[in-house]
Write a protein that holds these residues in place. Structure first.
Motif, PDB file in Angstrom:
ATOM      1  N   HIS A  14       0.808  -1.212   0.000  1.00  0.00           N
ATOM      2  CA  HIS A  14       0.000   0.000   0.000  1.00  0.00           C
ATOM      3  C   HIS A  14       0.845   1.267   0.000  1.00  0.00           C
ATOM      4  O   HIS A  14       0.564   2.214  -0.724  1.00  0.00           O
ATOM      5  CB  HIS A  14      -0.942   0.008   1.208  1.00  0.00           C
ATOM      6  CG  HIS A  14      -2.167  -0.819   1.019  1.00  0.00           C
ATOM      7  ND1 HIS A  14      -2.163  -2.197   1.140  1.00  0.00           N
ATOM      8  CD2 HIS A  14      -3.441  -0.479   0.699  1.00  0.00           C
ATOM      9  CE1 HIS A  14      -3.379  -2.658   0.905  1.00  0.00           C
ATOM     10  NE2 HIS A  14      -4.164  -1.647   0.637  1.00  0.00           N
TER      11      HIS A  14
ATOM     12  N   TYR B 273      -0.972   1.322   8.170  1.00  0.00           N
ATOM     13  CA  TYR B 273      -1.861   0.288   7.655  1.00  0.00           C
ATOM     14  C   TYR B 273      -2.370  -0.538   8.826  1.00  0.00           C
ATOM     15  O   TYR B 273      -1.583  -1.117   9.590  1.00  0.00           O
ATOM     16  CB  TYR B 273      -1.157  -0.608   6.636  1.00  0.00           C
ATOM     17  CG  TYR B 273      -2.127  -1.572   5.999  1.00  0.00           C
ATOM     18  CD1 TYR B 273      -2.898  -1.179   4.916  1.00  0.00           C
ATOM     19  CD2 TYR B 273      -2.325  -2.848   6.519  1.00  0.00           C
ATOM     20  CE1 TYR B 273      -3.833  -2.037   4.346  1.00  0.00           C
ATOM     21  CE2 TYR B 273      -3.250  -3.713   5.964  1.00  0.00           C
ATOM     22  CZ  TYR B 273      -4.008  -3.300   4.883  1.00  0.00           C
ATOM     23  OH  TYR B 273      -4.943  -4.144   4.337  1.00  0.00           O
TER      24      TYR B 273
ATOM     25  N   GLN C 186      -8.913   1.235   6.447  1.00  0.00           N
ATOM     26  CA  GLN C 186      -8.842  -0.007   5.677  1.00  0.00           C
ATOM     27  C   GLN C 186      -9.939  -0.993   6.053  1.00  0.00           C
ATOM     28  O   GLN C 186     -10.163  -1.964   5.345  1.00  0.00           O
ATOM     29  CB  GLN C 186      -7.467  -0.664   5.877  1.00  0.00           C
ATOM     30  CG  GLN C 186      -6.296   0.216   5.487  1.00  0.00           C
ATOM     31  CD  GLN C 186      -6.238   0.511   4.001  1.00  0.00           C
ATOM     32  OE1 GLN C 186      -6.852  -0.171   3.174  1.00  0.00           O
ATOM     33  NE2 GLN C 186      -5.502   1.544   3.633  1.00  0.00           N
TER      34      GLN C 186
END
Length: 376
Positions: free
Chosen positions: A55, A165, A230
């Motif tokens: 990502h 993340y 996410q």
């Protein structure tokens, strides 16, 4: 005039019907890579051929660098664990097929704008590490816990949201014994390569790749559902931008063909000689064991069953399949589809959604069989 975070991070782009792959998508495609389909022949994918989706940046972890994994939140005994501490726990090795949730995205119409995967975002490896449940048991999970939030060291901005993340798992999945979620430090018997999460990553058998948090540095047990980007914004199956959508979780069944013959450089159209051939491939599902693979060699007018190999004691990894075919001069479309024990099968028409997630459309390969005198 000062700059704002939004100047670096544009909002999501809507799906497009006839727009060519953009420069931003091309940049993603050069950073990430899929499995060359001929590498489906390996039972275990070599790390350099295994698909990669990153990502943000790949964190730099020098040789010998210390690494701390924290486990806190709704636990009675917060933990700080180094790599040696983790290796002192019982170790488990599990063969797992990983697939990106966006695999097949670029085949959809209109095309969701993001990493433009075709069908190659997959790979299978043996992962070695500590069952997450053992770490949670050592910390002592409180009775009001509902989810476990996993944090990676990769940091960036997405749609204007600066973030590490992070993903979460339901507590029953994190504590599950079959399958066991792993905090892994090795891939195919060697330390994790940088692109695969060195020195620690999560491995969640049966779930799409977004759940397998790489460069794992934090585990937090929480008493309410996690609403990070996410989890609540990305990786949701939506038909419209204003709906909450369904979360992306377990891998839908898929069969892939190993391309027969040899390819054209640009189009990847396959060329085969006339006569008998053995078609081969792999099939998997994160929902239930694959029980059937079918092939079509006539543009999906008819289907017949392929021979499916046993799982070899690896229920969370792909299985090989084979079928005989006699090629005749002309053009052919070869197709393969898998069905699992719960009756899930691959569709013949696209299962469209705005993110291009879980698109397990039947795999098709165009094959040209020239007249014998044309072949060298």
């Amino acid at each position: 005039m000062g700059a704002r975070l939004g100047d670096a991070s544009a909002p999501a782009r809507p799906p497009v019907s006839d727009e060519a792959i953009g420069r931003d998508e091309l940049a993603l495609a050069t950073r990430n890579h899929g499995l060359p389909l001929e590498a489906l022949r390996y039972d275990l994918t070599p790390p350099g051929l295994h698909y990669v989706l990153t990502h943000y940046d790949i964190p730099y972890v020098p040789d010998g660098a210390s690494w701390q994994l924290t486990l806190d939140g709704r636990v009675r005994r917060p933990l700080r664990l180094g790599l040696a501490d983790l290796r002192a726990f019982p170790q488990v090795t599990t063969r797992v097929t990983l697939e990106c949730a966006g695999n097949g995205r670029a085949l959809l119409t209109p095309r969701p704008v993001s990493q433009p995967w075709l069908v190659e975002a997959v790979g299978t490896a043996e992962w070695t590490g500590v069952p997450l449940r053992l770490l949670l048991e050592a910390a002592g999970v409180e009775d009001d816990a509902v989810e476990v939030v996993l944090t990676g060291a990769d940091h960036g901005v997405e749609r204007g949201v600066e973030q590490d993340y992070q993903r979460a798992l339901p507590l029953d999945v994190a504590l599950g014994a079959e399958p066991e979620v792993l905090v892994a430090h090795a891939m195919n018997g060697a330390p994790l390569p940088p692109q695969h999460g060195r020195p620690l990553r999560l491995v969640v058998p049966g779930w799409y790749g977004m759940a397998h948090v790489k460069w794992l540095r934090g585990i937090r047990v929480v008493d309410e559902p996690f609403t990070g980007f996410q989890q609540a914004v990305a990786y949701r199956i939506r038909q419209r931008p204003d709906e909450e959508g369904e979360p992306v979780t377990r891998i839908a069944p898929r069969a892939l063909l190993i391309p027969p013959g040899f390819p054209d450089f640009m189009s990847r159209t396959r060329v085969v000689g006339p006569g008998g051939l053995t078609l081969e491939g792999r099939a998997w599902s994160g929902r239930a064991p694959v029980t059937r693979v079918e092939i079509s060699t006539d543009g999906e007018r008819t289907w017949r069953r392929a021979g499916l190999a046993p799982d070899g004691g690896h229920p969370w990894a792909w299985r090989s399949w084979r079928a005989d075919w006699t090629a005749t001069p002309g053009e052919h479309v070869l197709s393969a589809r898998a069905t699992d024990a719960e009756g899930h099968t691959q569709p013949l028409r696209q299962p469209w959604n705005r993110g291009g997630f879980a698109n397990n459309l039947v795999h098709r390969i165009r094959v040209v069989c020239p007249d014998p005198e044309e072949l060298g």
